[in-house]
Design a protein around this motif. Structure first.
Motif, short mmCIF file in Angstrom:
data_model
loop_
_atom_site.label_atom_id
_atom_site.label_comp_id
_atom_site.label_asym_id
_atom_site.label_seq_id
_atom_site.Cartn_x
_atom_site.Cartn_y
_atom_site.Cartn_z
N ALA A 89 -35.25 -54.20 60.84
CA ALA A 89 -35.66 -53.85 62.21
C ALA A 89 -34.89 -52.59 62.57
O ALA A 89 -33.94 -52.20 61.89
N LEU A 90 -35.29 -51.95 63.64
CA LEU A 90 -34.68 -50.69 64.05
C LEU A 90 -33.97 -50.89 65.39
O LEU A 90 -34.58 -51.34 66.36
N ALA A 123 -43.24 -46.36 66.83
CA ALA A 123 -43.16 -47.78 67.15
C ALA A 123 -44.35 -48.10 68.03
O ALA A 123 -44.61 -47.39 69.01
N PHE A 151 -42.91 -50.58 62.85
CA PHE A 151 -42.17 -51.06 64.01
C PHE A 151 -43.09 -51.28 65.19
O PHE A 151 -43.94 -50.46 65.51
N TYR A 159 -36.46 -52.61 67.83
CA TYR A 159 -37.87 -52.56 67.44
C TYR A 159 -38.07 -53.50 66.26
O TYR A 159 -37.53 -53.28 65.18
N ARG A 160 -38.83 -54.56 66.46
CA ARG A 160 -39.08 -55.54 65.41
C ARG A 160 -40.01 -54.93 64.36
O ARG A 160 -40.93 -54.20 64.68
N ASN A 161 -39.73 -55.24 63.11
CA ASN A 161 -40.57 -54.81 62.00
C ASN A 161 -41.76 -55.76 61.90
O ASN A 161 -41.60 -56.92 61.54
N PRO A 219 -42.07 -51.01 56.20
CA PRO A 219 -41.80 -51.33 57.60
C PRO A 219 -42.81 -50.67 58.54
O PRO A 219 -43.29 -49.56 58.29
#
Length: 103
Positions: free
Chosen positions: A60-61, A33, A85, A74-76, A83
């Protein structure tokens, strides 16, 4: 959404297969990320989950960390099918830090 992440992970070069890994398990993959390996601050395990938390059609994660029950999102910043991150944001419930019971 999990299927999308798994499909994306399948496109990455396969690392060397660890000795003794069951044939029906995929080799581990390092998820990064913001260009760095994920870090959950403390010793313990993390509990990752993939979903469209922002309503933008991209996975997103979400990573729950053992210490304190805090959640990182964690935004993609990539695409739905590829993806990538970015930096994390703490999960919030209204204005307060959202937590879950650790353990």
């Amino acid at each position: 959404m999990v299927e999308i992440l798994l499909a994306w992970l399948a496109t990455l070069p396969a690392p060397a297969r660890p000795a003794g890994l069951a044939p029906d398990l995929a080799p581990p993959v390092h998820v990064t990320a913001d260009g760095r390996p994920l870090d959950v601050e403390r010793v313990g395990h993390a509990a990752p989950f993939v979903g469209d938390f922002y309503g933008d059609g991209k996975p997103a994660l979400l990573v729950g960390q053992f210490d304190g029950g805090k959640l990182r999102v964690y935004r993609n910043v990539g695409t739905r099918t590829e993806p990538k991150f970015g930096a994390f944001e703490w999960f919030k419930a209204s204005d307060a830090l959202g937590t879950i019971e650790p353990g």
